[in-house]
Design a protein around this motif. Structure first.
Motif, PDB file in Angstrom:
ATOM      1  N   MET A   1      22.498  91.399  85.950  1.00  0.00           N
ATOM      2  CA  MET A   1      22.678  92.692  85.294  1.00  0.00           C
ATOM      3  C   MET A   1      23.868  92.617  84.358  1.00  0.00           C
ATOM      4  O   MET A   1      24.972  92.243  84.762  1.00  0.00           O
ATOM      5  N   VAL A   2      23.621  92.960  83.102  1.00  0.00           N
ATOM      6  CA  VAL A   2      24.670  92.955  82.080  1.00  0.00           C
ATOM      7  C   VAL A   2      24.875  94.384  81.610  1.00  0.00           C
ATOM      8  O   VAL A   2      23.926  95.047  81.193  1.00  0.00           O
ATOM      9  N   GLU A   3      26.109  94.872  81.679  1.00  0.00           N
ATOM     10  CA  GLU A   3      26.422  96.230  81.239  1.00  0.00           C
ATOM     11  C   GLU A   3      27.770  96.267  80.535  1.00  0.00           C
ATOM     12  O   GLU A   3      28.758  95.749  81.059  1.00  0.00           O
TER      13      GLU A   3
ATOM     14  N   VAL B   1      29.179  91.706  84.351  1.00  0.00           N
ATOM     15  CA  VAL B   1      28.048  90.815  84.569  1.00  0.00           C
ATOM     16  C   VAL B   1      28.017  90.461  86.047  1.00  0.00           C
ATOM     17  O   VAL B   1      29.006  89.969  86.589  1.00  0.00           O
ATOM     18  N   ARG B   2      26.886  90.728  86.727  1.00  0.00           N
ATOM     19  CA  ARG B   2      26.810  90.378  88.134  1.00  0.00           C
ATOM     20  C   ARG B   2      25.354  90.226  88.553  1.00  0.00           C
ATOM     21  O   ARG B   2      24.435  90.648  87.859  1.00  0.00           O
TER      22      ARG B   2
ATOM     23  N   GLN C   1      23.626  95.637  74.994  1.00  0.00           N
ATOM     24  CA  GLN C   1      22.940  96.746  75.636  1.00  0.00           C
ATOM     25  C   GLN C   1      22.785  96.464  77.128  1.00  0.00           C
ATOM     26  O   GLN C   1      22.665  95.310  77.539  1.00  0.00           O
ATOM     27  N   PRO C   2      22.780  97.512  77.973  1.00  0.00           N
ATOM     28  CA  PRO C   2      22.504  97.289  79.392  1.00  0.00           C
ATOM     29  C   PRO C   2      21.137  96.631  79.552  1.00  0.00           C
ATOM     30  O   PRO C   2      20.159  97.073  78.950  1.00  0.00           O
ATOM     31  N   GLN C   3      21.097  95.571  80.369  1.00  0.00           N
ATOM     32  CA  GLN C   3      19.828  94.873  80.543  1.00  0.00           C
ATOM     33  C   GLN C   3      19.891  93.918  81.718  1.00  0.00           C
ATOM     34  O   GLN C   3      20.955  93.468  82.132  1.00  0.00           O
ATOM     35  N   LEU C   4      18.708  93.612  82.240  1.00  0.00           N
ATOM     36  CA  LEU C   4      18.551  92.627  83.304  1.00  0.00           C
ATOM     37  C   LEU C   4      17.989  91.367  82.666  1.00  0.00           C
ATOM     38  O   LEU C   4      16.946  91.397  82.017  1.00  0.00           O
TER      39      LEU C   4
END
Length: 311
Positions: A144-146, A109-110, A136-139
């Motif tokens: 940004m969460v991956e 998370v950044r 899920q990867p998402q903004l």
């Protein structure tokens, strides 16, 4: 899909400073999906966010990026003349060895700006933990969460001859495969082993079958028919999700007879596929590899695997 931590570590180790560019969000049509990423260094790159002008411009900017991270937005039609017609947000982040070592190994998370993690992100992470699944990867609210990518499938390739090498060349870039590559001696393998592939030289390869996970997939294609037979015998006595054997109809008829004589029931023997690939494509190693890859990736196979994992 998620952040491929192993590939990032390898790139930083080899090239020093590396910029990772990931598709953070899309609106409308886009050349790739959210989470698609590429790694960029001074004289090269790996991965792709879709090619074309978007990727060309992103690579050019990544090589001169001076800030730790940045979030940019691009209208593909008006800004770049691409016919997709949508809009893409890119999150670009510079990594060195220290930055990679500081990453969590589950969820990353950044943000491109300073500040505390917003409540919306905390809620997303809490819900994912509560359900025991990776987000899920998402903004979300500029963050940004991956998830860190974990291969969903384990593939053992038995044999490092021409077909084995062709298979590894074709299959190793696929993100959901963790490949274990086995042969009888170190010199049987090429000098360079691709990232994500574990080479295992073993004087008696069949002894390793018991160490394979019961849900692993296997491709048997050694230089020796006797070794192929022993591997099939051990696999049938072990367990596996799928197993394929290189060979002709004649070879498989002989193997079926010998495996039956070793005490394996016909329905058990039928779990092994022989020949592998698409015989209509030809017998060239790369043709076999393409056929095998298509079989492993076909939608029906994916659905079978999803059912197995949810059972």
């Amino acid at each position: 899909m998620g952040l491929d931590l192993e590939a990032l570590r390898e790139a930083v180790k080899t090239h020093g400073t590396v910029t990772r560019v990931v598709i953070a969000a899309i609106k409308g049509s886009s050349p790739r999906e959210v989470g698609a990423a590429m790694l960029v260094w001074q004289n090269g790159q790996s991965g792709t966010i879709g090619g074309g002008v978007l990727e060309y411009e992103a690579v050019k900017v990544a090589r001169t990026q001076t800030v730790r991270s940045r979030l940019t937005h691009h209208a593909l039609g008006p800004d770049m003349g691409q016919c997709c017609g949508g809009a893409v947000s890119l999150f670009s982040e510079v990594f060195d060895a220290n930055a990679v070592d500081a990453l969590d190994d589950t969820v990353i998370v950044r943000s491109a700006s300073d500040g505390d993690i917003p409540l919306s992100v905390k809620r997303l992470l809490a819900a994912a933990r509560g359900q025991g699944i990776a987000p899920q990867p998402q903004l979300i609210d500029g963050w940004m969460v991956e998830p860190v990518h974990k291969p969903a499938r384990t593939l053992w390739i038995w044999g490092a001859g021409h077909v084995g090498r062709a298979l590894v060349d074709v299959l190793h870039p696929l993100p959901d495969l963790a490949i274990t590559w086995v042969d009888t001696a170190p010199e049987r393998f090429p000098e360079t082993i691709p990232t994500g592939v574990t080479s295992v030289p073993a004087a008696k390869p069949a002894e390793l079958v018991r160490h394979a996970p019961p849900d692993a997939e296997h491709l048997v294609l050694t230089y020796s028919h006797n070794l192929d037979l022993e591997l099939c015998n051990r696999l049938l006595s072990h367990d596996f999700r799928i197993a394929g054997l290189i060979g002709s109809a004649t070879k498989w008829a002989r193997f079926r007879s010998r495996l039956a004589a070793l005490g394996h029931a016909p329905e058990r023997i039928n779990r092994i596929t022989c020949p592998i690939g698409d015989t209509g494509l030809g017998k060239h190693p790369q043709m076999i590899a393409v056929g095998v890859a298509a079989e492993l990736l076909r939608p029906a196979r994916q659905n079978e695997l999803k059912k197995d994992l949810s059972a």
